[in-house]
Motif scaffolding. Structure first.
Motif, PDB file in Angstrom:
ATOM      1  N   GLN A 446       0.822  -1.208   0.000  1.00 44.15           N
ATOM      2  CA  GLN A 446       0.000   0.000   0.000  1.00 44.15           C
ATOM      3  C   GLN A 446       0.857   1.259   0.000  1.00 44.15           C
ATOM      4  O   GLN A 446       0.424   2.313  -0.491  1.00 44.15           O
ATOM      5  N   ALA A 447       2.076   1.156   0.544  1.00 43.57           N
ATOM      6  CA  ALA A 447       2.994   2.298   0.552  1.00 43.57           C
ATOM      7  C   ALA A 447       3.757   2.427  -0.760  1.00 43.57           C
ATOM      8  O   ALA A 447       4.609   3.312  -0.893  1.00 43.57           O
ATOM      9  N   GLY A 448       3.482   1.545  -1.724  1.00 42.48           N
ATOM     10  CA  GLY A 448       4.143   1.604  -3.018  1.00 42.48           C
ATOM     11  C   GLY A 448       5.411   0.790  -3.109  1.00 42.48           C
ATOM     12  O   GLY A 448       6.120   0.846  -4.110  1.00 42.48           O
ATOM     13  N   GLY A 449       5.721   0.014  -2.073  1.00 41.76           N
ATOM     14  CA  GLY A 449       6.937  -0.780  -2.061  1.00 41.76           C
ATOM     15  C   GLY A 449       8.025  -0.127  -1.234  1.00 41.76           C
ATOM     16  O   GLY A 449       7.803   0.855  -0.526  1.00 41.76           O
ATOM     17  N   ILE A 450       9.233  -0.677  -1.338  1.00 40.48           N
ATOM     18  CA  ILE A 450      10.363  -0.192  -0.551  1.00 40.48           C
ATOM     19  C   ILE A 450      11.310   0.601  -1.443  1.00 40.48           C
ATOM     20  O   ILE A 450      11.705   0.142  -2.516  1.00 40.48           O
ATOM     21  N   LYS A 451      11.670   1.790  -0.971  1.00 42.53           N
ATOM     22  CA  LYS A 451      12.601   2.642  -1.707  1.00 42.53           C
ATOM     23  C   LYS A 451      14.042   2.340  -1.337  1.00 42.53           C
ATOM     24  O   LYS A 451      14.948   2.498  -2.150  1.00 42.53           O
ATOM     25  N   GLY A 452      14.274   1.925  -0.093  1.00 43.54           N
ATOM     26  CA  GLY A 452      15.635   1.623   0.309  1.00 43.54           C
ATOM     27  C   GLY A 452      15.719   1.163   1.748  1.00 43.54           C
ATOM     28  O   GLY A 452      14.772   1.315   2.529  1.00 43.54           O
ATOM     29  N   ILE A 453      16.860   0.571   2.110  1.00 40.71           N
ATOM     30  CA  ILE A 453      17.152   0.127   3.470  1.00 40.71           C
ATOM     31  C   ILE A 453      18.429   0.807   3.917  1.00 40.71           C
ATOM     32  O   ILE A 453      19.421   0.852   3.179  1.00 40.71           O
ATOM     33  N   CYS A 454      18.407   1.325   5.135  1.00 39.99           N
ATOM     34  CA  CYS A 454      19.538   2.121   5.628  1.00 39.99           C
ATOM     35  C   CYS A 454      19.850   1.743   7.068  1.00 39.99           C
ATOM     36  O   CYS A 454      18.967   1.333   7.826  1.00 39.99           O
ATOM     37  N   PHE A 455      21.112   1.877   7.446  1.00 39.39           N
ATOM     38  CA  PHE A 455      21.525   1.802   8.845  1.00 39.39           C
ATOM     39  C   PHE A 455      22.044   3.179   9.242  1.00 39.39           C
ATOM     40  O   PHE A 455      22.935   3.729   8.581  1.00 39.39           O
ATOM     41  N   ASN A 456      21.463   3.738  10.292  1.00 37.23           N
ATOM     42  CA  ASN A 456      21.772   5.112  10.699  1.00 37.23           C
ATOM     43  C   ASN A 456      22.131   5.150  12.180  1.00 37.23           C
ATOM     44  O   ASN A 456      21.559   4.427  12.991  1.00 37.23           O
ATOM     45  N   LEU A 457      23.062   6.017  12.514  1.00 40.01           N
ATOM     46  CA  LEU A 457      23.518   6.147  13.902  1.00 40.01           C
ATOM     47  C   LEU A 457      22.404   6.700  14.781  1.00 40.01           C
ATOM     48  O   LEU A 457      21.728   7.669  14.427  1.00 40.01           O
ATOM     49  N   GLY A 458      22.192   6.082  15.946  1.00 38.01           N
ATOM     50  CA  GLY A 458      21.254   6.571  16.947  1.00 38.01           C
ATOM     51  C   GLY A 458      21.887   6.503  18.317  1.00 38.01           C
ATOM     52  O   GLY A 458      22.847   5.754  18.545  1.00 38.01           O
ATOM     53  N   GLU A 459      21.359   7.297  19.238  1.00 35.19           N
ATOM     54  CA  GLU A 459      21.911   7.291  20.584  1.00 35.19           C
ATOM     55  C   GLU A 459      20.821   7.539  21.604  1.00 35.19           C
ATOM     56  O   GLU A 459      19.779   8.141  21.309  1.00 35.19           O
ATOM     57  N   ALA A 539      20.448  -0.231  -1.104  1.00 35.57           N
ATOM     58  CA  ALA A 539      21.051  -0.064   0.212  1.00 35.57           C
ATOM     59  C   ALA A 539      21.466   1.397   0.344  1.00 35.57           C
ATOM     60  O   ALA A 539      22.391   1.852  -0.318  1.00 35.57           O
ATOM     61  N   LEU A 540      20.743   2.138   1.176  1.00 37.08           N
ATOM     62  CA  LEU A 540      20.979   3.569   1.311  1.00 37.08           C
ATOM     63  C   LEU A 540      22.017   3.852   2.402  1.00 37.08           C
ATOM     64  O   LEU A 540      22.098   3.128   3.394  1.00 37.08           O
ATOM     65  N   SER A 541      22.755   4.914   2.226  1.00 33.92           N
ATOM     66  CA  SER A 541      23.684   5.356   3.272  1.00 33.92           C
ATOM     67  C   SER A 541      22.970   6.372   4.152  1.00 33.92           C
ATOM     68  O   SER A 541      21.927   6.923   3.799  1.00 33.92           O
ATOM     69  N   SER A 542      23.549   6.631   5.324  1.00 33.12           N
ATOM     70  CA  SER A 542      22.948   7.633   6.210  1.00 33.12           C
ATOM     71  C   SER A 542      22.963   9.012   5.563  1.00 33.12           C
ATOM     72  O   SER A 542      22.093   9.844   5.836  1.00 33.12           O
ATOM     73  N   GLN A 543      23.925   9.254   4.644  1.00 34.48           N
ATOM     74  CA  GLN A 543      23.962  10.535   3.941  1.00 34.48           C
ATOM     75  C   GLN A 543      22.793  10.660   2.964  1.00 34.48           C
ATOM     76  O   GLN A 543      22.279  11.762   2.726  1.00 34.48           O
ATOM     77  N   ASP A 544      22.353   9.527   2.401  1.00 34.90           N
ATOM     78  CA  ASP A 544      21.217   9.572   1.476  1.00 34.90           C
ATOM     79  C   ASP A 544      19.962  10.084   2.161  1.00 34.90           C
ATOM     80  O   ASP A 544      19.176  10.841   1.574  1.00 34.90           O
ATOM     81  N   LEU A 545      19.736   9.663   3.403  1.00 39.35           N
ATOM     82  CA  LEU A 545      18.546  10.091   4.136  1.00 39.35           C
ATOM     83  C   LEU A 545      18.757  11.404   4.882  1.00 39.35           C
ATOM     84  O   LEU A 545      17.786  12.060   5.270  1.00 39.35           O
ATOM     85  N   ASN A 546      20.030  11.767   5.105  1.00 39.93           N
ATOM     86  CA  ASN A 546      20.365  13.049   5.747  1.00 39.93           C
ATOM     87  C   ASN A 546      19.639  13.215   7.084  1.00 39.93           C
ATOM     88  O   ASN A 546      19.061  14.262   7.373  1.00 39.93           O
TER      89      ASN A 546
END
Length: 557
Positions: A446-459, A539-546
């Motif tokens: 329903q969301a149109g599929g997946i655009k990408g998968i990313c691993f991003n730093l969290g704290e 496979a997206l980088s954290s820079q791709d999602l900013n």
């Protein structure tokens, strides 16, 4: 006997050899936790183990870590490696010439684990510096106030159980505010609290008891704006409220949602561990209550419980039936006499006037609608509504012949122009039950599929912990959290290294597999028959999602 691998040995051998003697030990510490209490006696002591490594020559702590009592001796080595490579300030990275411990078994374990590092490891009967540090730690923990005033703890824990059974989050959303005006019968000054329920939209379950309506509006406006993680943390700490929150929901609770939504009586098990506390712009977050705060929370929660018991059906109809464009909905109200704590020589009489606030609900809901209309280009929030509770997550790869097979036999898949190089397609597998897997597939479609998968730093700024956050971006622009992985987990570190390496071979492509069989023999190792869908994506980088570094808000609105 586990030993360091050659890569780690070579890395540690490059550290300068410091002419000093380090002391290390692990000991239990009993403490009263003001942040994570357990049901029962609120002043009960919860044991934990503390590992400390100190430089005895300089008299400084290089590393300190709290671990579960069940953790093995490997935890001591992990803390020691951190003391060498990333010590606390003002210490500098380096290896000691000698280590002394007061445990023979630990001495032998360290000798086996630290081979080739040219470190002498000796046994001594006493560690005076470590003894002094542990004594000071124990004294500091004993000086903490109890989580709840002892005379009010049983009543507060009982009402927490009753609120859990009421499950108001099955009905109310975060813009449905209930006013509670409290009048003590002994002539003390009246007060007002405004209850907001968490949990309807997948957040932690709980009740926020705001001291002012203005605090509700200010925080909601901040959440809906495009603000930085630092500003979001400041907005969170600027709230003015008491709170009751519960630990993560159990599978039994999740399965009974439908019954409660239909008003069918359903006896739940004991509530997860409740946490009481307060937020204030000048105090910040405090995970314990003083007596006056505890009395106000007890009266408000008891009044809320009785209000729900008497008017649940009406409240449900109000929450589901009002129209944002209309402010004519009548308030539901009740006057409730209370004696708290009941049957106690110290009990006091109160009158609580409880009422829904339909006009305010419309105003708060319209704040979000207006924002969507004014600026549809604002980035999406990180949602936690995609992956079912208690799912099994794994990061790995599947061989290319399995990819071709899934493309052929599974109609639910998203195919991409993937470069078939390397040992396989890097993959995230989410394994759950069959109904939940199908619901997740439908949600992604329903969301149109997946655009990408990313691993991003969290704290987590309160715990000082860092995480690798697994994020799925869907084609509609939404970001969905699928996992939190500790940076200190060596298994995840290895999996991430392989993920990045395989991604370079596939020119930046990866995949998501949604599988069933969570409770069967294939749990943790789904077979082809269990894999219901394959989504091939970037496979997206954290820079791709900013996104920058994402910070956990301990108790979101």
């Amino acid at each position: 006997m586990a030993a360091l691998n050659r890569t780690t040995q070579h890395r540690l051998q490059k550290l300068p050899l410091i002419p000093s003697v380090w002391e290390g030990d692990r000991r239990p510490i009993e403490h009263t936790s003001p942040v994570e209490p357990s049901i029962g006696d609120s002043s009960a002591k919860s044991p934990t183990h503390c590992i400390i490594w100190v430089d005895g020559s300089q008299g400084i702590i290089r590393a300190i870590e709290s671990v579960d009592p069940s953790a093995g001796p490997h935890a001591i080595v992990r803390t020691l490696l951190r003391a060498m490579e990333a010590p606390q300030s003002p210490a500098k990275p380096g290896r000691p010439q000698k280590i002394i411990v007061k445990d023979r078994e630990l001495q032998f374990f360290l000798r086996g684990a630290l081979q080739e590092l040219d470190i002498t490891i000796e046994y001594v009967k006493n560690l005076p510096l470590i003894d002094q540090i542990f004594q000071e730690l124990q004294q500091a923990t004993h000086n903490q106030p109890p989580h709840l005033p002892p005379q009010l703890a049983p009543a507060l824990e009982k009402i927490a159980q009753q609120i859990w059974q009421d499950a108001p989050w099955d009905i109310l959303q975060d813009h449905h505010v209930i006013a509670i005006h409290i009048t003590p019968q002994n002539g003390e000054e009246p007060s007002s609290l405004y209850a907001v329920v968490m949990g309807k939209l997948g957040l932690d379950h709980g009740i926020l008891l705001y001291r002012t309506l203005e605090s509700i509006k200010q925080f909601r406006a901040s959440v809906l704006e495009n603000i930085s993680p630092v500003e979001m943390e400041e907005a969170f700490l600027s709230q003015d409220c008491l709170f009751l929150t519960f630990a993560e929901e159990t599978e039994e609770f999740a399965l009974s949602r439908l019954d409660r939504a239909r008003l069918i009586p359903h006896k739940l098990g004991p509530a997860p561990a409740p946490t009481f506390g307060t937020l204030h712009p000048l105090e910040g977050l405090r995970g314990y209550l003083y007596e006056e705060e505890a009395i106000n929370a007890l009266v408000a929660l008891e009044a809320l419980h009785r209000f729900f018991t008497a008017h649940r059906r009406q409240i449900k109809q109000w929450a589901e039936g009002y129209h944002v464009s209309s402010a004519t909905t009548q308030a539901i109200s009740a006057t409730i006499p209370l004696e708290l704590p009941p049957k106690s020589p110290e009990s006091k009489q109160f009158t609580a006037e409880v009422s829904t606030l339909p006009a305010l609900a419309i105003e708060l809901a319209n704040m979000e609608i207006d924002l969507d209309e004014d600026d549809s280009s604002d980035p999406k929030a990180l949602l936690d509504d995609l992956v079912p509770t208690n799912s099994f997550l794994s990061i790995g790869a599947i061989p290319w012949h399995t990819v071709e097979l899934l493309r052929t036999v599974r109609p639910n898949h998203q195919e991409a122009n993937v470069t078939t190089a390397g040992d396989g397609l890097p993959i995230v597998i989410i394994q759950t039950t069959r109904p939940k897997a199908k619901a997740m597939i439908e949600q992604l479609q329903q969301a149109g599929g997946i655009k990408g998968i990313c691993f991003n730093l969290g704290e987590d700024p309160l715990k000082g912990s860092e995480y690798d956050l697994g994020i799925i971006q869907t084609e509609d622009g939404n970001l969905h959290l699928f996992g939190e992985f500790s940076f200190r987990d060596p298994i995840h570190q290895a999996a991430r290294l392989k993920w990045d390496e395989r991604g370079r071979h596939t020119k930046g492509y990866c995949g998501l597999i949604i599988a069933m069989g969570l409770t069967g023999k294939s749990r943790g190792n789904p077979q082809i028959k269990d894999m219901l869908a394959l989504f091939e994506t970037r496979a997206l980088s954290s820079q791709d999602l900013n996104l920058g570094i994402l910070q956990r808000i301990p108790m979101p609105f």
